[in-house]
Design a protein around this motif. Sequence first.
Motif, mmCIF file in Angstrom:
data_model
loop_
_atom_site.group_PDB
_atom_site.id
_atom_site.type_symbol
_atom_site.label_atom_id
_atom_site.label_comp_id
_atom_site.label_asym_id
_atom_site.label_seq_id
_atom_site.Cartn_x
_atom_site.Cartn_y
_atom_site.Cartn_z
ATOM 1 N N UNK A 1 0.815 -1.426 0.095
ATOM 2 C CA UNK A 1 -0.014 0.250 -0.108
ATOM 3 C C UNK A 1 0.836 1.423 -0.119
ATOM 4 N N UNK A 2 0.114 2.327 -1.009
ATOM 5 C CA UNK A 2 0.826 3.662 -0.179
ATOM 6 C C UNK A 2 0.856 4.392 1.181
ATOM 7 N N UNK A 3 2.526 4.731 1.418
ATOM 8 C CA UNK A 3 2.821 4.495 2.875
ATOM 9 C C UNK A 3 1.880 6.446 2.927
ATOM 10 N N UNK A 4 0.996 6.959 3.534
ATOM 11 C CA UNK A 4 0.224 7.710 3.700
ATOM 12 C C UNK A 4 1.235 9.092 4.941
ATOM 13 N N UNK A 5 1.917 8.384 5.997
ATOM 14 C CA UNK A 5 2.529 8.574 6.997
ATOM 15 C C UNK A 5 3.805 8.388 7.497
ATOM 16 N N UNK A 6 5.057 8.088 8.141
ATOM 17 C CA UNK A 6 6.130 8.597 8.340
ATOM 18 C C UNK A 6 6.498 6.654 7.458
ATOM 19 N N UNK A 7 7.854 7.273 6.540
ATOM 20 C CA UNK A 7 7.934 6.070 6.189
ATOM 21 C C UNK A 7 9.393 5.460 6.723
ATOM 22 N N UNK A 8 9.544 4.023 6.659
ATOM 23 C CA UNK A 8 11.311 3.587 7.177
ATOM 24 C C UNK A 8 12.059 3.264 6.274
ATOM 25 N N UNK A 9 13.264 4.086 5.887
ATOM 26 C CA UNK A 9 13.894 3.138 5.099
ATOM 27 C C UNK A 9 14.619 2.495 4.951
ATOM 28 N N UNK A 10 14.792 1.300 4.699
ATOM 29 C CA UNK A 10 16.330 -0.111 5.655
ATOM 30 C C UNK A 10 15.375 -0.830 4.192
ATOM 31 N N UNK A 11 17.000 -1.928 4.310
ATOM 32 C CA UNK A 11 17.662 -2.594 3.042
ATOM 33 C C UNK A 11 17.295 -2.338 1.651
ATOM 34 N N UNK A 12 17.468 -0.644 1.757
ATOM 35 C CA UNK A 12 17.361 -0.872 0.167
ATOM 36 C C UNK A 12 15.726 -0.545 -0.397
ATOM 37 N N UNK A 13 14.380 -0.442 0.168
ATOM 38 C CA UNK A 13 13.326 -0.773 1.090
ATOM 39 C C UNK A 13 12.324 0.615 1.685
#
Length: 291
Positions: free
Chosen positions: A212-224
């Motif tokens: 799903x589209x991330x509407x809140x905070x985004x966790x950027x980890x493991x190049x994802x």
Amino acid sequence: MTGSNMSDALANAICERCRARFDPTERIVNSNGELYHENCFVCAQCFRQFPDGLFYDFEGRKYCEHDFQMLFAPCCGECGEFIIGRVIKAMNNNWHPECFRCELCNVVLADLGFVKNAGRKELTADARELKGELYCLPCHDKMGIPICGACRRPIEGRVVNALGKQWHVEHFVCAKCEKPFLGHRHYEKKGLAYCETHYNQLFGDVCYNCSHVIEGDVVSALNKAWCVNCFSCSTCNIKLTLKNKFVEFDMKPVCKKCYEKFPLELKKRLKKLSDLTSKKTQPKALDLNSA
């Protein structure tokens, strides 16, 4: 014109076929201003006089009905008779308008299911072709055969169900790059489907876990990218943050506690891989040398 003048005009006239002059006493045939000897006014194919004076004029030559049909008239794909007048061209064949019918309910499709397009007749949304037979839309729908949402043709093989429609596999494509998904993940937005790359470009980050589209905070980890609630250990499902120590395994995060339970040989391989890619690892990823 006086009789004298008419005689003078006929004396100077010549037959359109044999190019000879007329005898003043002979019978002359006048066809749309063209003059013929009676014996010269014949079919260009069989050289016989026209029954009841009926002939067909084609490319400057005149033909009796039989020879015109044999030479130029198409045969109907249904009844096999010659077609004189309006011709329906469809499914690599010719048809009388009254012979072009639905195979099931027998309704005439000549005007119902066809429109003129670039000089040809083409199937529209009112008619369907299946295995060489033609059906009106209501009868085709009763047969339960899915129709592709892109090409509007019957689907006889594998079916893709998406966006509330059914598709040929090769016709279910990204709305941006138009490449088929071919079983790969797609992302929907306003009734259209997108590949992950173009969905992200157009609408923002998509969570690697829930898609799903991330509407809140985004966790950027493991190049994802991950939703905050979706970023968890792939083994025990405990929630993780970037402050936790974790290691990548099978492209997913694994917490330190679960990692320590891995077989020694597996941990050695992961350590070797980590050493090879140490410059690219996340700052908060687990230090395998200390595990």
